[in-house]
Write a protein that holds these residues in place. Structure first.
Motif, mmCIF file in Angstrom:
data_model
loop_
_atom_site.group_PDB
_atom_site.id
_atom_site.type_symbol
_atom_site.label_atom_id
_atom_site.label_comp_id
_atom_site.label_asym_id
_atom_site.label_seq_id
_atom_site.Cartn_x
_atom_site.Cartn_y
_atom_site.Cartn_z
ATOM 1 N N LEU A 1 7.263 -18.583 18.092
ATOM 2 C CA LEU A 1 6.855 -19.394 16.939
ATOM 3 C C LEU A 1 7.687 -19.076 15.697
ATOM 4 N N ILE A 2 8.414 -17.985 15.707
ATOM 5 C CA ILE A 2 9.264 -17.554 14.600
ATOM 6 C C ILE A 2 8.447 -17.452 13.309
ATOM 7 N N VAL A 3 7.411 -16.641 13.359
ATOM 8 C CA VAL A 3 6.563 -16.381 12.198
ATOM 9 C C VAL A 3 7.135 -15.167 11.470
ATOM 10 N N LEU A 4 7.504 -15.355 10.219
ATOM 11 C CA LEU A 4 8.070 -14.271 9.419
ATOM 12 C C LEU A 4 7.086 -13.894 8.304
ATOM 13 N N PRO A 5 6.448 -12.729 8.405
ATOM 14 C CA PRO A 5 5.531 -12.305 7.338
ATOM 15 C C PRO A 5 6.261 -12.181 5.999
ATOM 16 N N THR A 6 5.605 -12.636 4.945
ATOM 17 C CA THR A 6 6.223 -12.634 3.615
ATOM 18 C C THR A 6 5.429 -11.867 2.571
ATOM 19 N N HIS A 7 4.121 -11.717 2.769
ATOM 20 C CA HIS A 7 3.268 -11.104 1.745
ATOM 21 C C HIS A 7 2.255 -10.157 2.385
ATOM 22 N N LEU A 8 2.024 -9.045 1.708
ATOM 23 C CA LEU A 8 0.943 -8.132 2.050
ATOM 24 C C LEU A 8 -0.078 -8.259 0.928
ATOM 25 N N VAL A 9 -1.226 -8.858 1.230
ATOM 26 C CA VAL A 9 -2.259 -9.144 0.230
ATOM 27 C C VAL A 9 -3.312 -8.053 0.311
ATOM 28 N N VAL A 10 -3.572 -7.408 -0.837
ATOM 29 C CA VAL A 10 -4.468 -6.251 -0.856
ATOM 30 C C VAL A 10 -5.398 -6.289 -2.072
ATOM 31 N N PRO A 11 -6.545 -5.599 -1.955
ATOM 32 C CA PRO A 11 -7.410 -5.409 -3.130
ATOM 33 C C PRO A 11 -6.802 -4.320 -4.022
ATOM 34 N N PRO A 12 -7.298 -4.172 -5.243
ATOM 35 C CA PRO A 12 -6.750 -3.164 -6.157
ATOM 36 C C PRO A 12 -6.722 -1.744 -5.577
ATOM 37 N N ASP A 13 -7.718 -1.376 -4.779
ATOM 38 C CA ASP A 13 -7.768 -0.018 -4.223
ATOM 39 C C ASP A 13 -6.612 0.296 -3.281
ATOM 40 N N LEU A 14 -6.007 -0.722 -2.674
ATOM 41 C CA LEU A 14 -4.906 -0.499 -1.729
ATOM 42 C C LEU A 14 -3.535 -0.813 -2.315
ATOM 43 N N PHE A 15 -3.498 -1.222 -3.578
ATOM 44 C CA PHE A 15 -2.241 -1.671 -4.171
ATOM 45 C C PHE A 15 -1.159 -0.583 -4.159
ATOM 46 N N THR A 16 -1.486 0.606 -4.599
ATOM 47 C CA THR A 16 -0.493 1.688 -4.658
ATOM 48 C C THR A 16 0.000 2.044 -3.263
ATOM 49 N N LEU A 17 -0.903 2.160 -2.307
ATOM 50 C CA LEU A 17 -0.513 2.463 -0.928
ATOM 51 C C LEU A 17 0.378 1.355 -0.366
ATOM 52 N N ALA A 18 0.015 0.105 -0.601
ATOM 53 C CA ALA A 18 0.819 -1.024 -0.106
ATOM 54 C C ALA A 18 2.218 -0.996 -0.708
ATOM 55 N N LYS A 19 2.310 -0.727 -2.014
ATOM 56 C CA LYS A 19 3.628 -0.641 -2.671
ATOM 57 C C LYS A 19 4.445 0.512 -2.079
ATOM 58 N N GLU A 20 3.782 1.617 -1.807
ATOM 59 C CA GLU A 20 4.471 2.762 -1.211
ATOM 60 C C GLU A 20 5.006 2.407 0.177
ATOM 61 N N ILE A 21 4.219 1.674 0.959
ATOM 62 C CA ILE A 21 4.628 1.320 2.320
ATOM 63 C C ILE A 21 5.858 0.413 2.311
ATOM 64 N N VAL A 22 5.875 -0.588 1.446
ATOM 65 C CA VAL A 22 6.964 -1.578 1.521
ATOM 66 C C VAL A 22 7.992 -1.511 0.396
ATOM 67 N N ASN A 23 7.809 -0.631 -0.573
ATOM 68 C CA ASN A 23 8.785 -0.563 -1.669
ATOM 69 C C ASN A 23 9.482 0.786 -1.812
ATOM 70 N N ALA A 24 8.906 1.831 -1.256
ATOM 71 C CA ALA A 24 9.504 3.156 -1.416
ATOM 72 C C ALA A 24 10.861 3.233 -0.707
ATOM 73 N N THR A 25 11.783 3.952 -1.287
ATOM 74 C CA THR A 25 13.098 4.150 -0.676
ATOM 75 C C THR A 25 13.024 5.176 0.450
ATOM 76 N N LEU A 26 12.179 6.185 0.237
ATOM 77 C CA LEU A 26 12.016 7.236 1.237
ATOM 78 C C LEU A 26 10.580 7.268 1.736
ATOM 79 N N VAL A 27 10.397 7.700 2.974
ATOM 80 C CA VAL A 27 9.055 7.872 3.528
ATOM 81 C C VAL A 27 8.487 9.156 2.941
ATOM 82 N N PRO A 28 7.331 9.084 2.256
ATOM 83 C CA PRO A 28 6.796 10.266 1.575
ATOM 84 C C PRO A 28 6.566 11.468 2.490
ATOM 85 N N THR A 29 6.124 11.253 3.716
ATOM 86 C CA THR A 29 5.791 12.372 4.597
ATOM 87 C C THR A 29 7.003 13.037 5.214
#
Length: 186
Positions: free
Chosen positions: A59-87
């Protein structure tokens, strides 16, 4: 966003269910119990990319957005915006894969998240159809109107009509945030 936050009822204004666990839409499920993590995001992304039609054609479905509530915003940004993996300190191969969207209306369900494919020409996960363009109407146009004369009050009305409904279920995955992804369990 009411339809997103009311996913548990699986009904929107069209009165049609979206969650395939309760609807005949094929042999897949877009509802996962996973807590948002790097592994859960990666698995959801891969799942959406692997969807096929009845004939086995991707179907060639390409995810474009990760939609989150305020409590998950920082974690979501870390997952998809960080240059390095924190762990591990290694390169983050997930960097820039999707855009993170924080939706305050989802704050009553602080562990739920959505991976959405909102671009392309093969359909959208959510459909908003305007039946009548909104227009601003004034009831009180002249000083002779009772509201203006006695109360110094202008009366306005915003009038329009629209419908909201579900589109293609393959275009969205919901993570309920109740269990760790199997790769996260230790």
């Amino acid at each position: 966003t009411r339809c997103l936050s009311d996913w548990s009822s699986d009904v929107c204004s069209s009165d049609l269910p979206y969650n395939p666990n309760k609807a005949e839409v094929g042999t897949f499920s877009n509802l996962k119990n996973w807590i948002l993590s790097r592994n859960a995001f990666s698995a959801a992304y891969a799942l959406m990319r692997s969807y096929k039609d009845a004939e086995g054609v991707p179907l060639i479905v390409l995810p474009t957005h990760l939609v989150v509530p305020p409590d998950l915003f920082t974690l979501a940004k870390e997952i998809v915006n960080a240059t390095l993996v924190p762990t591990s300190g290694g390169s983050n191969v997930l960097q820039g894969m999707v855009e993170v969207v924080e939706v305050p209306y989802l704050s009553d369900k602080p562990t739920e998240w959505y991976l959405v494919s909102a671009e392309g020409e093969t359909g959208k996960p959510l459909i908003y159809q305007v039946n009548e363009d909104p227009r601003l109407l004034s009831k009180t146009e002249e000083v002779r109107d009772e509201n203006v004369f006695y109360d110094d009050e202008l009366v306005w009305l915003l009038k329009g009509r629209a419908e909201f409904g579900w589109g293609l279920p393959q275009r969205m995955i919901k993570g309920q945030g109740t269990q760790p992804h199997p790769s996260d369990a230790s």
